[in-house]
Design a protein around this motif. Structure first.
Motif, PDB file in Angstrom:
ATOM      1  N   VAL A 188       0.846  -1.194   0.000  1.00  0.00           N
ATOM      2  CA  VAL A 188       0.000   0.000   0.000  1.00  0.00           C
ATOM      3  C   VAL A 188       0.881   1.243   0.000  1.00  0.00           C
ATOM      4  O   VAL A 188       1.793   1.366   0.824  1.00  0.00           O
ATOM      5  N   VAL A 189       0.619   2.144  -0.952  1.00  0.00           N
ATOM      6  CA  VAL A 189       1.250   3.459  -0.921  1.00  0.00           C
ATOM      7  C   VAL A 189       0.206   4.437  -0.390  1.00  0.00           C
ATOM      8  O   VAL A 189      -0.883   4.562  -0.929  1.00  0.00           O
ATOM      9  N   GLU A 190       0.535   5.084   0.702  1.00  0.00           N
ATOM     10  CA  GLU A 190      -0.399   5.971   1.400  1.00  0.00           C
ATOM     11  C   GLU A 190      -0.066   7.422   1.057  1.00  0.00           C
ATOM     12  O   GLU A 190       1.063   7.877   1.277  1.00  0.00           O
ATOM     13  N   ALA A 210      -7.549   2.508  -4.320  1.00  0.00           N
ATOM     14  CA  ALA A 210      -7.595   2.130  -5.731  1.00  0.00           C
ATOM     15  C   ALA A 210      -6.513   1.105  -6.014  1.00  0.00           C
ATOM     16  O   ALA A 210      -5.406   1.175  -5.464  1.00  0.00           O
ATOM     17  N   TYR A 211      -6.847   0.157  -6.876  1.00  0.00           N
ATOM     18  CA  TYR A 211      -5.869  -0.827  -7.337  1.00  0.00           C
ATOM     19  C   TYR A 211      -4.991  -0.173  -8.396  1.00  0.00           C
ATOM     20  O   TYR A 211      -5.479   0.369  -9.388  1.00  0.00           O
ATOM     21  N   VAL A 216      -1.593  -0.972  -4.101  1.00  0.00           N
ATOM     22  CA  VAL A 216      -2.866  -0.287  -3.856  1.00  0.00           C
ATOM     23  C   VAL A 216      -2.586   1.103  -3.314  1.00  0.00           C
ATOM     24  O   VAL A 216      -1.674   1.293  -2.491  1.00  0.00           O
ATOM     25  N   LEU A 217      -3.357   2.064  -3.762  1.00  0.00           N
ATOM     26  CA  LEU A 217      -3.324   3.436  -3.241  1.00  0.00           C
ATOM     27  C   LEU A 217      -4.315   3.579  -2.105  1.00  0.00           C
ATOM     28  O   LEU A 217      -5.449   3.091  -2.195  1.00  0.00           O
ATOM     29  N   SER A 218      -3.915   4.268  -1.046  1.00  0.00           N
ATOM     30  CA  SER A 218      -4.814   4.639   0.036  1.00  0.00           C
ATOM     31  C   SER A 218      -4.602   6.116   0.333  1.00  0.00           C
ATOM     32  O   SER A 218      -3.476   6.550   0.589  1.00  0.00           O
ATOM     33  N   VAL A 219      -5.685   6.903   0.268  1.00  0.00           N
ATOM     34  CA  VAL A 219      -5.593   8.341   0.508  1.00  0.00           C
ATOM     35  C   VAL A 219      -6.045   8.619   1.943  1.00  0.00           C
ATOM     36  O   VAL A 219      -7.188   8.330   2.312  1.00  0.00           O
ATOM     37  N   ALA A 220      -5.146   9.163   2.757  1.00  0.00           N
ATOM     38  CA  ALA A 220      -5.397   9.358   4.177  1.00  0.00           C
ATOM     39  C   ALA A 220      -5.398  10.840   4.542  1.00  0.00           C
ATOM     40  O   ALA A 220      -4.820  11.674   3.840  1.00  0.00           O
ATOM     41  N   GLU A 221      -6.045  11.153   5.632  1.00  0.00           N
ATOM     42  CA  GLU A 221      -5.938  12.474   6.232  1.00  0.00           C
ATOM     43  C   GLU A 221      -4.710  12.502   7.140  1.00  0.00           C
ATOM     44  O   GLU A 221      -4.301  11.469   7.688  1.00  0.00           O
ATOM     45  N   GLY A 240      10.418  12.233  -7.639  1.00  0.00           N
ATOM     46  CA  GLY A 240      10.156  11.298  -8.734  1.00  0.00           C
ATOM     47  C   GLY A 240      11.361  10.988  -9.591  1.00  0.00           C
ATOM     48  O   GLY A 240      11.563   9.841 -10.021  1.00  0.00           O
ATOM     49  N   ALA A 241      12.205  11.983  -9.863  1.00  0.00           N
ATOM     50  CA  ALA A 241      13.363  11.770 -10.729  1.00  0.00           C
ATOM     51  C   ALA A 241      14.431  10.907 -10.071  1.00  0.00           C
ATOM     52  O   ALA A 241      15.301  10.361 -10.762  1.00  0.00           O
ATOM     53  N   GLN A 242      14.376  10.758  -8.757  1.00  0.00           N
ATOM     54  CA  GLN A 242      15.391   9.999  -8.032  1.00  0.00           C
ATOM     55  C   GLN A 242      14.940   8.580  -7.720  1.00  0.00           C
ATOM     56  O   GLN A 242      15.664   7.833  -7.060  1.00  0.00           O
ATOM     57  N   MET A 243      13.753   8.186  -8.190  1.00  0.00           N
ATOM     58  CA  MET A 243      13.196   6.875  -7.891  1.00  0.00           C
ATOM     59  C   MET A 243      13.550   5.861  -8.971  1.00  0.00           C
ATOM     60  O   MET A 243      13.821   6.209 -10.120  1.00  0.00           O
ATOM     61  N   GLY A 244      13.504   4.589  -8.600  1.00  0.00           N
ATOM     62  CA  GLY A 244      13.602   3.517  -9.575  1.00  0.00           C
ATOM     63  C   GLY A 244      12.337   3.452 -10.418  1.00  0.00           C
ATOM     64  O   GLY A 244      11.333   4.105 -10.124  1.00  0.00           O
ATOM     65  N   ASP A 245      12.388   2.630 -11.476  1.00  0.00           N
ATOM     66  CA  ASP A 245      11.293   2.594 -12.441  1.00  0.00           C
ATOM     67  C   ASP A 245       9.963   2.192 -11.810  1.00  0.00           C
ATOM     68  O   ASP A 245       8.931   2.809 -12.082  1.00  0.00           O
ATOM     69  N   LEU A 246       9.958   1.149 -10.985  1.00  0.00           N
ATOM     70  CA  LEU A 246       8.703   0.683 -10.400  1.00  0.00           C
ATOM     71  C   LEU A 246       8.090   1.743  -9.502  1.00  0.00           C
ATOM     72  O   LEU A 246       6.911   2.089  -9.635  1.00  0.00           O
ATOM     73  N   ASP A 247       8.880   2.289  -8.582  1.00  0.00           N
ATOM     74  CA  ASP A 247       8.345   3.281  -7.649  1.00  0.00           C
ATOM     75  C   ASP A 247       7.899   4.550  -8.369  1.00  0.00           C
ATOM     76  O   ASP A 247       6.891   5.161  -8.007  1.00  0.00           O
ATOM     77  N   ALA A 248       8.635   4.964  -9.395  1.00  0.00           N
ATOM     78  CA  ALA A 248       8.231   6.139 -10.157  1.00  0.00           C
ATOM     79  C   ALA A 248       6.878   5.913 -10.806  1.00  0.00           C
ATOM     80  O   ALA A 248       6.007   6.801 -10.801  1.00  0.00           O
ATOM     81  N   GLY A 249       6.667   4.722 -11.355  1.00  0.00           N
ATOM     82  CA  GLY A 249       5.381   4.415 -11.965  1.00  0.00           C
ATOM     83  C   GLY A 249       4.253   4.332 -10.957  1.00  0.00           C
ATOM     84  O   GLY A 249       3.139   4.812 -11.201  1.00  0.00           O
ATOM     85  N   VAL A 250       4.529   3.729  -9.810  1.00  0.00           N
ATOM     86  CA  VAL A 250       3.509   3.623  -8.757  1.00  0.00           C
ATOM     87  C   VAL A 250       3.086   5.007  -8.275  1.00  0.00           C
ATOM     88  O   VAL A 250       1.896   5.318  -8.188  1.00  0.00           O
ATOM     89  N   LEU A 251       4.058   5.857  -7.965  1.00  0.00           N
ATOM     90  CA  LEU A 251       3.720   7.168  -7.406  1.00  0.00           C
ATOM     91  C   LEU A 251       3.082   8.072  -8.453  1.00  0.00           C
ATOM     92  O   LEU A 251       2.186   8.856  -8.129  1.00  0.00           O
ATOM     93  N   THR A 252       3.510   7.983  -9.709  1.00  0.00           N
ATOM     94  CA  THR A 252       2.894   8.780 -10.762  1.00  0.00           C
ATOM     95  C   THR A 252       1.432   8.388 -10.947  1.00  0.00           C
ATOM     96  O   THR A 252       0.539   9.242 -11.029  1.00  0.00           O
ATOM     97  N   THR A 253       1.165   7.095 -11.007  1.00  0.00           N
ATOM     98  CA  THR A 253      -0.207   6.610 -11.174  1.00  0.00           C
ATOM     99  C   THR A 253      -1.063   6.960  -9.962  1.00  0.00           C
ATOM    100  O   THR A 253      -2.200   7.429 -10.095  1.00  0.00           O
ATOM    101  N   ALA A 254      -0.513   6.758  -8.773  1.00  0.00           N
ATOM    102  CA  ALA A 254      -1.257   7.068  -7.551  1.00  0.00           C
ATOM    103  C   ALA A 254      -1.596   8.551  -7.469  1.00  0.00           C
ATOM    104  O   ALA A 254      -2.720   8.932  -7.112  1.00  0.00           O
ATOM    105  N   THR A 255      -0.638   9.398  -7.797  1.00  0.00           N
ATOM    106  CA  THR A 255      -0.871  10.836  -7.744  1.00  0.00           C
ATOM    107  C   THR A 255      -1.932  11.254  -8.741  1.00  0.00           C
ATOM    108  O   THR A 255      -2.837  12.048  -8.418  1.00  0.00           O
ATOM    109  N   GLY A 256      -1.856  10.741  -9.965  1.00  0.00           N
ATOM    110  CA  GLY A 256      -2.850  11.084 -10.968  1.00  0.00           C
ATOM    111  C   GLY A 256      -4.241  10.638 -10.594  1.00  0.00           C
ATOM    112  O   GLY A 256      -5.215  11.401 -10.752  1.00  0.00           O
TER     113      GLY A 256
END
Length: 304
Positions: free
Chosen positions: A32-34, A67-68, A81-86, A104-120
């Motif tokens: 889970v990325v929170e 979100a998955y 999975v994304l979880s949006v918290a207060e 984002g520019a300092q992340m590996g490929d997987l984490d960059a993709g996860v965080l970009t998708t989660a943020t969007g």
């Protein structure tokens, strides 16, 4: 392109499976990325990269927007999975949370993709809570990838707004940079703008350059693209050749614009009189593509 490196398998075929999120949130192996206000917990990994700090699902996730995001590429691999918290009920140390722009520019490929998708996804859901047809509150569906109106049954999908961004060079191979209204002091970048309805990407390049600085261009050539979820853009990068060098700045849009040769740009960056975009941005990549190599410049945010 820093945000085009994602290696996450999106597995859109799974999104409509009944109970998918409940199943994933009941599995301690799910990562889970929170997000809290668009920021995620990060750490420095053994290779010196910035890495996302994932956790297992917790009971509080059941009451949040989740979100998955996808699976990693391995057969039977890990689900994300994304979880949006207060902020009040988030996990971890808030000082270790950072947004996509800064890490984002300092992340590996997987984490960059996860965080970009989660943020969007998080940005889209936060801004599209009501049905555009009847105004009723909508509800997430398909594991967080659409919203459905319970009143009229309409389905609404995440939007992506295409924007063009272009390095314009003149006959002497000088690069055009401009400072938009609201940019930080000394901040300058290449020109950019949104694509209008009924307009091709190349036509948008030509229109935006002429509108903003009064220059006609030719030889519009695609160079690269990347998602830019702030909140929901796809940045499409081009090069273009200027047919003139006289600048007429668009009032209320452009504060300053000028042509740089490579020596002038290098000196201005070195003495601090010019600030250029972060490495995460396609703007920085366009500037460095013209320059011929990476530019040693502080990581700054241009917009004030």
């Amino acid at each position: 392109m820093a945000l085009s490196r994602g290696s996450l398998e999106r597995r859109s075929d799974l999104r409509s499976e009944p109970g998918l999120l409940e199943t994933l949130l009941g599995d301690p192996s799910t990562r889970v990325v929170e997000l809290v206000d668009g920021r995620a917990l990060v750490r420095e990994d053994a290779d010196g990269h910035i890495a996302l700090t994932y956790r297992s699902p917790v009971p509080a996730d059941a009451g949040r927007f989740v979100a998955y995001l996808g699976h990693d590429a391995e057969v039977g691999g890990t689900a994300y999975v994304l979880s949006v918290a207060e902020a009040a009920d988030a996990s971890g140390d808030d000082s270790a949370r950072h947004g996509l722009r800064s890490v984002g520019a300092q992340m590996g490929d997987l984490d960059a993709g996860v965080l970009t998708t989660a943020t969007g996804l998080a940005n889209w859901h936060a801004r599209h809570r009501f049905c555009p047809q009847c105004g009723a509150p909508t509800e997430p569906a398909q594991a967080g990838w659409i919203r459905v109106c319970p009143r009229d049954g309409s389905e609404h999908y995440p939007r992506t707004d295409p924007a063009v961004i272009m390095s314009v060079v003149d006959e002497h191979d000088r690069l055009l940079l401009a400072r938009g209204v609201g940019f930080a002091a000394q901040g300058m970048s290449v020109l950019a703008g949104f694509v209008e309805p009924g307009e091709s990407l190349a036509a948008a390049v030509a229109r935006e350059v002429h509108e903003e600085v009064g220059v006609r261009v030719t030889d519009v050539t695609y160079l690269g693209d990347q998602p830019w979820p702030f909140p929901s853009s796809l940045m499409v990068g081009f090069t273009a050749r200027a047919l003139s060098t006289d600048l007429v700045l668009q009032e209320n849009e452009i504060e300053e614009a000028r042509w740089f040769d490579r020596d002038e740009l290098a000196r201005a960056v070195a003495d601090g009189s010019l600030r250029i975009s972060r490495r995460i941005s396609i703007a920085r990549r366009l500037i460095e593509h013209w320059y011929g190599e990476e530019i040693d410049a502080p990581e700054v945010t241009l917009r004030g």
